[in-house]
Structures are given as C-alpha cells and as structure tokens.
Write a protein that holds these residues in place. Structure first.
Motif, PDB file in Angstrom:
ATOM      1  N   LEU A   7       0.837  -1.211   0.000  1.00 26.67           N
ATOM      2  CA  LEU A   7       0.000   0.000   0.000  1.00 26.67           C
ATOM      3  C   LEU A   7       0.866   1.253   0.000  1.00 26.67           C
ATOM      4  CD1 LEU A   7      -2.922  -0.871   2.433  1.00 26.67           C
ATOM      5  CD2 LEU A   7      -2.935  -0.784  -0.040  1.00 26.67           C
ATOM      6  N   ALA A   8       1.945   1.187   0.783  1.00 28.35           N
ATOM      7  CA  ALA A   8       2.844   2.343   0.813  1.00 28.35           C
ATOM      8  C   ALA A   8       3.476   2.558  -0.557  1.00 28.35           C
ATOM      9  CB  ALA A   8       3.920   2.124   1.871  1.00 28.35           C
ATOM     10  N   ILE A   9       3.890   1.462  -1.167  1.00 25.12           N
ATOM     11  CA  ILE A   9       4.467   1.575  -2.508  1.00 25.12           C
ATOM     12  C   ILE A   9       3.434   2.161  -3.468  1.00 25.12           C
ATOM     13  CG2 ILE A   9       5.312   0.232  -4.467  1.00 25.12           C
ATOM     14  CD1 ILE A   9       6.558  -1.684  -2.414  1.00 25.12           C
ATOM     15  N   GLY A  10       2.226   1.636  -3.358  1.00 21.52           N
ATOM     16  CA  GLY A  10       1.153   2.136  -4.227  1.00 21.52           C
ATOM     17  C   GLY A  10       0.897   3.615  -3.999  1.00 21.52           C
ATOM     18  N   GLY A  11       0.956   4.043  -2.745  1.00 22.12           N
ATOM     19  CA  GLY A  11       0.747   5.452  -2.451  1.00 22.12           C
ATOM     20  C   GLY A  11       1.811   6.323  -3.085  1.00 22.12           C
ATOM     21  N   VAL A  12       3.059   5.871  -2.964  1.00 22.60           N
ATOM     22  CA  VAL A  12       4.152   6.642  -3.567  1.00 22.60           C
ATOM     23  C   VAL A  12       3.983   6.691  -5.084  1.00 22.60           C
ATOM     24  CG1 VAL A  12       6.631   6.707  -3.935  1.00 22.60           C
ATOM     25  CG2 VAL A  12       5.732   6.158  -1.676  1.00 22.60           C
ATOM     26  N   VAL A  13       3.619   5.547  -5.637  1.00 25.90           N
ATOM     27  CA  VAL A  13       3.425   5.512  -7.091  1.00 25.90           C
ATOM     28  C   VAL A  13       2.275   6.423  -7.496  1.00 25.90           C
ATOM     29  CG1 VAL A  13       2.719   4.029  -8.998  1.00 25.90           C
ATOM     30  CG2 VAL A  13       4.413   3.229  -7.361  1.00 25.90           C
ATOM     31  N   ALA A  14       1.223   6.422  -6.686  1.00 25.11           N
ATOM     32  CA  ALA A  14       0.074   7.274  -7.008  1.00 25.11           C
ATOM     33  C   ALA A  14       0.473   8.749  -6.974  1.00 25.11           C
ATOM     34  CB  ALA A  14      -1.069   7.014  -6.036  1.00 25.11           C
ATOM     35  N   VAL A  15       1.268   9.106  -5.961  1.00 25.89           N
ATOM     36  CA  VAL A  15       1.738  10.494  -5.908  1.00 25.89           C
ATOM     37  C   VAL A  15       2.563  10.816  -7.142  1.00 25.89           C
ATOM     38  CG1 VAL A  15       3.243  12.072  -4.672  1.00 25.89           C
ATOM     39  CG2 VAL A  15       1.645  10.657  -3.399  1.00 25.89           C
ATOM     40  N   GLY A  16       3.416   9.846  -7.499  1.00 26.58           N
ATOM     41  CA  GLY A  16       4.244  10.055  -8.684  1.00 26.58           C
ATOM     42  C   GLY A  16       3.419  10.204  -9.945  1.00 26.58           C
ATOM     43  N   VAL A  17       2.415   9.340 -10.076  1.00 24.75           N
ATOM     44  CA  VAL A  17       1.562   9.406 -11.274  1.00 24.75           C
ATOM     45  C   VAL A  17       0.811  10.723 -11.311  1.00 24.75           C
ATOM     46  CG1 VAL A  17      -0.441   8.367 -12.391  1.00 24.75           C
ATOM     47  CG2 VAL A  17       1.368   6.920 -11.487  1.00 24.75           C
ATOM     48  N   GLN A  18       0.401  11.144 -10.143  1.00 29.98           N
ATOM     49  CA  GLN A  18      -0.323  12.407 -10.089  1.00 29.98           C
ATOM     50  C   GLN A  18       0.552  13.558 -10.572  1.00 29.98           C
ATOM     51  OE1 GLN A  18      -1.564  13.500  -6.181  1.00 29.98           O
ATOM     52  NE2 GLN A  18      -2.921  15.114  -6.888  1.00 29.98           N
ATOM     53  N   ARG A  19       1.849  13.396 -10.377  1.00 30.93           N
ATOM     54  CA  ARG A  19       2.772  14.460 -10.770  1.00 30.93           C
ATOM     55  C   ARG A  19       3.292  14.285 -12.187  1.00 30.93           C
ATOM     56  NH1 ARG A  19       1.552  18.388  -7.495  1.00 30.93           N
ATOM     57  NH2 ARG A  19       1.651  17.786  -5.311  1.00 30.93           N
ATOM     58  N   VAL A  20       2.800  13.285 -12.876  1.00 31.74           N
ATOM     59  CA  VAL A  20       3.311  13.029 -14.223  1.00 31.74           C
ATOM     60  C   VAL A  20       3.171  14.251 -15.135  1.00 31.74           C
ATOM     61  CG1 VAL A  20       2.741  11.763 -16.327  1.00 31.74           C
ATOM     62  CG2 VAL A  20       3.225  10.532 -14.235  1.00 31.74           C
ATOM     63  N   PRO A  21       2.010  14.913 -15.125  1.00 35.42           N
ATOM     64  CA  PRO A  21       1.900  16.087 -16.011  1.00 35.42           C
ATOM     65  C   PRO A  21       2.961  17.136 -15.704  1.00 35.42           C
ATOM     66  CG  PRO A  21      -0.246  15.480 -15.159  1.00 35.42           C
ATOM     67  CD  PRO A  21       0.738  14.650 -14.420  1.00 35.42           C
ATOM     68  N   LEU A  22       3.218  17.345 -14.434  1.00 36.12           N
ATOM     69  CA  LEU A  22       4.221  18.339 -14.063  1.00 36.12           C
ATOM     70  C   LEU A  22       5.614  17.874 -14.479  1.00 36.12           C
ATOM     71  CD1 LEU A  22       2.867  19.189 -10.504  1.00 36.12           C
ATOM     72  CD2 LEU A  22       2.272  20.198 -12.687  1.00 36.12           C
ATOM     73  N   ALA A  23       5.835  16.561 -14.275  1.00 35.22           N
ATOM     74  CA  ALA A  23       7.143  16.036 -14.652  1.00 35.22           C
ATOM     75  C   ALA A  23       7.345  16.136 -16.155  1.00 35.22           C
ATOM     76  CB  ALA A  23       7.263  14.587 -14.184  1.00 35.22           C
ATOM     77  N   LEU A  24       6.287  15.889 -16.917  1.00 29.57           N
ATOM     78  CA  LEU A  24       6.404  16.003 -18.372  1.00 29.57           C
ATOM     79  C   LEU A  24       6.734  17.436 -18.771  1.00 29.57           C
ATOM     80  CD1 LEU A  24       3.422  13.800 -19.599  1.00 29.57           C
ATOM     81  CD2 LEU A  24       5.864  13.295 -19.760  1.00 29.57           C
ATOM     82  N   LEU A  25       6.085  18.354 -18.109  1.00 19.75           N
ATOM     83  CA  LEU A  25       6.384  19.751 -18.405  1.00 19.75           C
ATOM     84  C   LEU A  25       7.801  20.101 -18.009  1.00 19.75           C
ATOM     85  CD1 LEU A  25       3.112  21.579 -17.408  1.00 19.75           C
ATOM     86  CD2 LEU A  25       4.094  21.371 -19.667  1.00 19.75           C
TER      87      LEU A  25
END
Lengths: 347, 626
Positions: free
Chosen positions: B66-84
């Motif tokens: 679950l912790a891994i999933g949470g970190v991944v979810a945060v990361g995915v949420q930031r994907v648009p920003l990371a792409l920019l």
C-alpha cells in the motif's frame, strides 16, 4: 488414575507390544531360514495372518509359495492342510461330507467326516485349476470361518487362514477366480523371482544332507492374542480418510481417480478393500512395533490389498498396464496431494 | 526445522523398532517422560502463534504494498508536471488536475481495497489448525503420525483401549516436548520490500526532481489560490451607462417592423449580453465579445441582404404598409421608410386602378393621422447613437438661430418634413391614375431616404454599438495589463493597443532575440498607440517557465462560438485572406481583436503559467493586423 498407575499401564502396554514384536520378528526370521530372499513376501504373509485374512499367493512355479505357507504353519504350530485343486475336485472334497458308518452294534448312522478345510491353515494349491463350483465352496469358509454341510453349519477351528496359490503362467485349463472370490482374499501376494545371490543361497542350503527344520516361534493362543492386539491398533481419522480416498479413487468414475485408473480400470475396489487397507495397516503397524497406524503403513499395504480388487479394462491388457502400476498411480494421486497440502499448511 | 529435540524424538521412535524395543519397558526414558498438561493445549498454543504470525506477515506485506502504491500514485499524479519539467507538453486530459488526481487516487483506493481483501483471503486460507500442525510435525520429525493420532485420541475422534491410548498419547507428548516451539520465524515480505527499496533508491537518485516536484506542488497550490482571485476588472460607470444605452438602442431596433427574424435574434443575443454586464461584471470581457459577435454578423447580413424581410413587406396590406411608412418617416427610421416606399412603388407596377385608388386613400389617411415630425436630436436617435459631430452641429445650429424663424427653418431642413410632403404628393398622382409619376416619386423618395439612412440607419446603430463594446473592452484590457505589469510577475510586460499597434517599452527592455512569435514585443500598456513590434526575444526557458501550473479550463463563456452555418468557416477564410497578403482587411482586424480579447480573458482567469500567458499574448502580437 495417578502417575504411577499410568506408568504401570504404559509399561504393560509396551511389554505387550514388545512381546508381539519379538514374536513376529522371530516368526519372520524363522520363515526366512527356509524361504530365502523374500522378506517382503514373508512380511505381507504375516500381515495377512495378523489381520485374520486370507491371502492369495501368485507366482511362477518353484518360488516357494507352498513352502511359505507350510513353514508358517510349522512356526506357528498350526494345523496345516493342503488341498491340491484340480478340475475334478468337488466341494465335498474340501468341506467334508456325511458318511454312512456302522457302529460296533451294527447300527448305521451318518457321520460327518471333516474335510481338509478343518485346519488352522489351509493351503489351496493352484486354486484356479478347480472348477468355480469348488472354488465357491471356499467362500463361506473364507468369509465366515464356517462351512455348511448337509444343512448343518460347522465352525472352523481358530485361527483359520486360507492361503491359496495360483500360477499366472499356465492358464490352460484353469478357471480364473471370480471377482467375488478374489475380493475375499485380504491380500494378494506376488512372489518375485529371487536375486542371483538368493538363488545361490537357495542352491547351497536346500540341497545338502541336512534338512533345515522349522522351530515353533509362537503358539496358537499367542497368535490369536496378536490378532486381537492388531485390531486394537489405533487408527486416526486422517488415516481412515486416506484409506477411504484410496479405495474411492480406484473407481474410474470417481473425480479423484487418477487418469490411469479412469482409462484402465473397469471396476474399482469394494468397501471390503477399505476394511482390508485398515486391517492390513494395523497389522503392518504392529509388525513395526507401533500402536498406531501411519500413512506409511497404508502405503506399504496398498499394493497387496488393492492389486487384485481392480478389474482392468481390455486396453490395460493391450498396453501392458499392470495393476501394480495402477496402484502406484493411485498412491501418487491420493497421497501426494495430501502431503503437499500438509506441507503448504506448514509453511 | 531439524533441531536437537527433533533428533531426540526421532531417536526415541527408532527405539520402538525392533531390537531395543524389548528393553524399552525398563527404559528410564520411557518412564520419566514429563507429563504435559495436554498435547492439544500445546498444539493450540502453537497454532495460535503461527496464525498470528501469518496474519502479521500478510499485514506487513499489504502495508508495504500500500505504501508503494501510495508513492506511485503520488508520482503518477505528478506526471503532467514532470512532463512539463522535461519540456513535453502533456495531453489536454492530463491537465485537468482535479479530475486526474481523482482518477489516480480512486484507482489507488480500489487497488488498496482489493489488496486488503486479497491479503485477508490469503491469510484465511493459510491458517493452520491443530490437526494440520500435528501432521506437519509428524512429517518434519519423522514421528509417523503419532502426534496426529494422539490428538485424535485426545479429542475423542477415535477410540482405543485405554492402555494403548495412553501409550500413544505419552509417546506423542514426549515427542511434542522435544520438538520445541514449532513457530516459523517471521518471514519478511521479500518482493514487497525489494520493490520498496528499489522505489526508495529511485527517489534517492532523483533529489533534484523531487525538489522540483515539491516546488511545482507549492506553485500549483499558490496558483490555485490566486485563480479564484482573478476576475475581470470592473467597467467604469460611464462605460456601463454607454453600454446600457446601447442595449436600449438595440432593443429599439428589435421593435422595428418587417425586421428579418435572424436579425432580430442577433439583436436579442447581443442585447442580453450587454444587459448581463450591467447586472454582473464577473465575466464582462467575454460577454463583451459575445455581444460584439452577433452585431458583426448582423452587419454582414445588412450589407449582403439588408435587415428587412421582403416577405413580411409583401404580406402587409395597403393600409398597414401606408401606416408603417408614415410612422417610419415620423420616427426617422429612414432605412425602414425607404424599404416601405420601395415596396409601395413595386406594388404600383402591378396595381390596377382600384388598387391604386385604395393605396392612395390609405396613404392619405396615414399621413393625415401622423403627428408632426419630432425633434431630430431626441427621437431620431433614440439610443443616443448620433455622433458627437452631428450633435455638435445640431447644437451650433440651434445656437445660431432663435425664435420661430429658426424653428421653421430647421423644420424645413428636416428631411422628414420634406419626405412627408413628398409622400403627401403621391396620393393625388394615384388618384389621377398617373401611375408612373407616383411610382417614380416613391422610388425617388426611397433613394433619398436610403441615402439619409447612411447616418441614422440601423447599420449606424450597429456600428456605434460595436464601437462602444470595443471601447469598453479596451478599457478592461488596459486595466488588466496595468495589473499584470504591476510587478506580480516580472516576466510579463507586453501590451496591446486597441488600435492594433504595439511596441517596446523602456520599462521592460527586450531580452534575447529571435522568433517574434516566441518573444513578442514588450512593455506597452494596452490602449497606448504603438508602432512596430519589438525586436522579439522573450526569456527563453526562463520565460517559458514550465513549472507554472499549466492547467487550462476555458469557461463556456470564453469560447468563441462557431456556428454550424459557416461562421467559423468565414473566420478561416478571413484568416487565409490575410495570410495571402490582404493586410488591410478590416474583417481580419475585427476577428483578430475578438480572438485576442477572448484569449486574454481566458488567460487572465485560468490557471495558466504567466510565462505561458506571455506566449499566448506574443502569438496574437505576432499575427496582429498591420
């Protein structure tokens, strides 16, 4: 029940089992003196004896089938009789018959003359050479330890064991045993050809001037006591489950039946096989000095118990699939998943 | 789990075989086996411990995942920003921050629920009971089912003679006491921990990115806070008053007879937007554009086919036609009067004598009933749409004359008087059956009224309304630019002239050079006259700071409407014509102005990075009309 009583009771029990072990070990050794290189056969014969079961011994001529039974009766001091089955043998020839006799006063009366069945250990030699009618005469004796002659039921002496032999090679002019009669044999023992070493020993020991004599190991009462003790051996529920599963899996229509059984077995074993498995397992446990049955006991007796109770299909004969191979498949299919389940539960 | 106890247990069992068994009765080992309270108790205790440990393992494994999933979810949420951050423009649907985050976290919640359920089911299936544990110990320690058998005896699942049962149970307890605690060691969730370690390593190797992400998150939050604060600046009371008067003028136009239905609809749409501005100025900039758009369309319709419906004209009877003509003359609706006179002239062509006499009667009656012409300054220009020059001329004219003479002179100069007199001359011609003269007089009158309508016609009203709208919008844009250049963001500084020019400002000297589209001119506040564009430049990567929140959501009111009947196609045509070199195209100027104002409104309101706002403004600067 205080601690001292428990200790005393356990000591008594241990002595009982120890005595049984001594006696059975001695019997095995004594038979082994005359019958070289067949330890498994001897053990299985003793198992049949302890389980009060009848045994069918199958093997080529000259491998000691008759000798095994004879030596066993000598070692146990049992009354032994041998019936050589031939096509013209009649039921009355083995059960006995009523004969008209004259007494000293000249009066005549019918007197029952007991046949060779009235013995503790009956060797039915080459049983498949007699007609089915005569073979059937053994049914009541084997199952109920009694015969009915001229309307009178006569109980056979105890202990009573029928050891039948048959030759699997010479099938000309024989009458294969019907399934009902086969089922009455607790075990079917197969006599393997001895190894080279055993063959040499046989040649060396049995052709000398001195004839090897068999000593009595235990008396008739001891044997009966051991037979009673055999029936006291504890069988846990999971052992009974295994026996039931093994029996059930011999039926091709059973969902647990292995693929080989489904393909090569026409009829599976009867509930008598389940009884035989448990009884033989108990005897095997006692033979090994245990007061409880383990899965190993069932595995050890599965072949002699089940091999003659499964009726193979014609395909099995065509493809050379033996009943022993089918029992192997059964054990693999039933015992292996249980072991795996226990192992996974243990992890 | 081979251990010393197990070895001793196996030894004990081997002693029950064969040779040594005879002496076992006197064996001190057999008689000194310590009595255990119950084999079942031992097995229960061990079973509980094993099951608890198994539950704990599953819980730890699940928590790690679950912790891994949470970190991944945060990361995915930031994907648009990371792409920019790496210069990649993400797809539009990714830019909807709230929707995307809801999807990500919804997916995470669903996955977490499934993971918890899976772990529960798995732990439930893997639980072990006493019999299973006994079997396991029998298998591991080679005790040939003595523990399982003794447990069955203890539970009463099987009966045996007391001595044998006691014998079996004591054997089993002796083995159990030598087995020790058969609880397996805690097994760490290897794969989950490995994944967590890999994730942690990845995060540790990207400190700069993490910092950047945090910075982006902070900026995103701040931008979200500011977004609600951004609204169109308020219009001045004078502008509101002018717009209100224009709304009244449009309403007056709507009431005109024989007006085309679509024209009436356009007038209504524009008027409603203007009235809405009076009620709420929140989105006044876009409302101005939406008010201007139908007026421009109406102008086009007027040029192409006029605003009057010929069918309505033909459907009117002679009395209504004459009455409407008289009213239009009296009210100064010259274009309407011209259309009505033209229709009357057309009818004269086919009219028989009786019809002509009827028309003459109707016209005489209508002209007789109509009042004297009203004041030119007031009624002829109900929306106050007369130009300042006209009003000035009228005022000076009024000042130079006095008394009755002046009034009669002014009335004589009033074209309405002239046309009314001319109209009064038509019925006698009709009565004299001088059809041609009457028709010619009507046509002449229609031409003259049409010429006069050039100043006071509906077209002029529309033009004035559009001017007022643009004026108000320029006022707003000037305010916006004044706010934007007020120092909130140093990267912003260009302006836009309402007259189409722009240029450099000394306050914001051009930086860099190159593509004027990317750079654009800087510095001139909106509304200032300007010359040619600046030398271009912009601020490169700094100017296009990707860390600004790129989240754009256009409010429906900000969208430029493209009607299915080809308005959008018309826009494309205008743009293409401009691209082909027709640089003096007024339509293009209007179109550019409209799009730019809508874009400016959206840029101001939405959560768009300020440097991206410059980008958008620079684009319109680059494609501005020359």
């Amino acid at each position: 029940m205080n601690e001292d009583n428990l200790v005393d009771e356990e000591r008594i029990t241990e002595e009982r089992i120890a005595r049984a072990q001594d006696a059975l070990g001695g019997l095995e050794q004594e038979i082994g003196k005359r019958l070289f290189g067949q330890p498994t056969l001897v053990q299985q014969a003793i198992i049949g004896l302890l389980a009060r079961g009848n045994v069918l011994i199958e093997g080529p001529p000259g491998l000691g089938k008759t000798l095994l039974v004879k030596v066993m009766s000598e070692a146990l001091d049992l009354e032994f009789s041998r019936i050589q089955f031939t096509p013209d043998l009649m039921p009355a020839d083995i059960t006995g018959s009523q004969t008209l006799v004259h007494d000293e006063e000249g009066r005549t009366r019918l007197e029952f003359r007991a046949g060779p069945l009235f013995a503790n250990m009956v060797l039915a030699d080459e049983i498949n050479r007699a007609t089915p009618k005569t073979q059937s005469a053994l049914l009541e004796a084997m199952q109920e330890h009694a015969v009915t002659v001229a309307g009178a039921r006569r109980v056979l002496p105890q202990p009573f064991v029928v050891a039948a032999t048959q030759n699997p090679i010479e099938m000309e002019g024989t009458y294969p045993l019907p399934e009902a009669q086969l089922d009455r044999f607790l075990l079917k023992l197969e006599v393997a050809f001895p190894s080279l070493h055993d063959l040499r020993e046989i040649g060396m020991r049995t052709t000398g001037k001195e004839d090897v004599q068999t000593s009595m190991v235990m008396g008739r009462d001891t044997l009966i006591e051991l037979q009673d003790l055999t029936r006291e051996i504890v069988v846990a529920p999971h052992i009974a489950d295994l026996a039931a599963n093994l029996t059930m899996a011999t039926h091709p229509e059973s969902p647990n039946a292995p693929e080989q059984v489904k393909r090569f077995v026409r009829y599976g074993a009867s509930p008598r096989a389940m009884q035989a498995l448990v009884l033989a397992g108990r005897a095997n446990a006692l033979l090994r000095g245990r007061a409880w049955v383990s899965e190993d006991d069932l595995r050890a007796v599965a072949h002699p118990v089940l091999r003659h109770r499964m009726i193979p299909t014609f395909d099995a004969r065509l493809e050379g699939v033996t009943n022993n191979a089918l029992v192997d498949a059964l054990i693999d299919a039933v015992c292996a998943p249980r072991a795996a389940a226990w192992a996974s539960a243990a992890q | 789990m081979p251990n010393e106890g197990a070895a001793r247990c196996r030894e004990l069992h081997s002693s029950t075989r064969r040779v040594s068994f005879a002496g076992c009765s006197a064996s001190p080992q057999a008689t000194t086996v310590p009595s255990s309270p119950s084999l079942r108790d031992d097995l229960q205790r061990w079973t509980t411990a094993i099951n608890r440990k198994r539950w704990a393992q599953e819980a730890v494994r699940t928590l790690v995942w679950l912790a891994i999933g949470g970190v991944v979810a945060v990361g995915v949420q930031r994907v648009p920003l990371a792409l920019l951050a790496v210069g990649i423009q993400p797809p539009a649907w990714l830019l909807e921050s709230s929707t995307f985050a809801a999807w990500v976290w919804g997916l995470y919640a669903a996955t977490a629920t499934l993971a918890v359920l899976h772990a529960s089911v798995r732990a439930w299936h893997q639980r072990i009971d006493e019999v299973a544990l006994a079997r396991r110990l029998d298998r591991e320690h080679g005790t040939e089912d003595v523990l399982a058998t003794a447990l069955a005896l203890e539970e009463g699942a099987v009966t045996a003679s007391p001595d044998l049962a006691q014998f079996v149970q004591r054997r089993a307890r002796a083995c159990a006491q030598r087995v020790g605690q058969p609880v397996p060691p805690f097994a760490a969730p290897g794969r989950a921990l490995a994944m967590a370690g890999a994730l942690a390593a990845g995060v540790a190797l990207l400190p700069a990115s993490a910092e950047s992400l945090v910075d982006l998150a902070v900026r995103s939050a701040r931008a979200a806070e500011h977004r609600s604060e951004l609204a169109d600046p308020n219009l001045s009371p004078e502008s509101l008053d002018r717009l209100a008067r224009m709304a009244d003028a449009l309403a007056e136009l709507e009431r005109r007879p024989v007006l085309d239905a679509s024209a009436r609809e356009h007038l209504r749409a524009s008027r409603e937007q203007l009235e809405a501005i009076g009620r709420d100025q929140t989105r006044s900039l876009s409302r101005l554009s939406r008010a201007e758009q139908p007026l421009r369309e109406l102008q086009r319709l007027s040029r192409e086919q006029g605003l009057h419906d010929p069918q309505q004209l033909r459907a009117m009877d002679h009395d209504r036609l004459a009455q409407a003509l008289a009213e239009a003359i009296e009210q100064g609706n010259h274009d309407t009067a011209a259309a009505l006179a033209q229709e009357m002239a057309r009818r004269l062509e086919d009219a028989n004598d009786e019809a002509m006499a009827s028309m003459a009667r109707s016209l005489e009656q209508a002209l007789r009933d109509s009042p004297s012409p009203q004041s030119t300054d007031g009624d002829a220009d109900p929306g106050g749409s007369a130009s300042a020059d006209e009003r000035g001329a009228a005022a000076s004219q009024a000042a130079s004359h006095s008394g009755e003479h002046a009034r009669s002179e002014r009335a004589a100069d009033d074209p309405r008087t002239r046309w009314r007199d001319a109209a009064r001359g038509v019925p006698p011609q009709m009565n004299n059956e001088d059809r041609d003269s009457a028709r010619e007089a009507l046509r002449e009158m229609a031409k003259e009224m049409a010429r006069a309508a050039g100043k006071r016609s509906a077209d002029r009203t529309l033009e004035r309304a559009i001017d007022e709208i643009r004026r108000a919008r320029s006022e707003q844009l000037a305010q916006m630019n004044a706010e934007g250049s007020g120092g909130r963001e140093p990267t912003r500084g260009e302006g836009r002239s309402e007259e189409g020019g722009s240029g450099s400002s000394s306050d914001a000297p051009p930086r860099g050079g190159g593509n004027p589209v990317a750079g654009g001119a800087e510095g001139v506040p909106l509304g200032m006259p300007a010359g040619k564009p600046g030398a271009g430049g912009g601020r490169g990567s700094e100017a296009l700071d990707p860390r600004e929140p790129p989240l754009v959501t256009l409010h429906p009111a900000d969208k430029v409407e493209a009607t299915p009947d080809g308005a959008n196609h018309g826009s494309v045509t205008v743009i293409q014509r401009f691209a082909d070199g027709h640089r003096d195209d007024q339509e293009y100027e209007d179109l550019h102005h409209e799009y730019e104002s809508v874009a400016e409104s959206a840029v101001r309101r939405e959560q768009i990075p300020l440097t991206r706002r410059d980008y958008i403004r620079n684009y319109f600067q680059a494609v501005r009309p020359r």
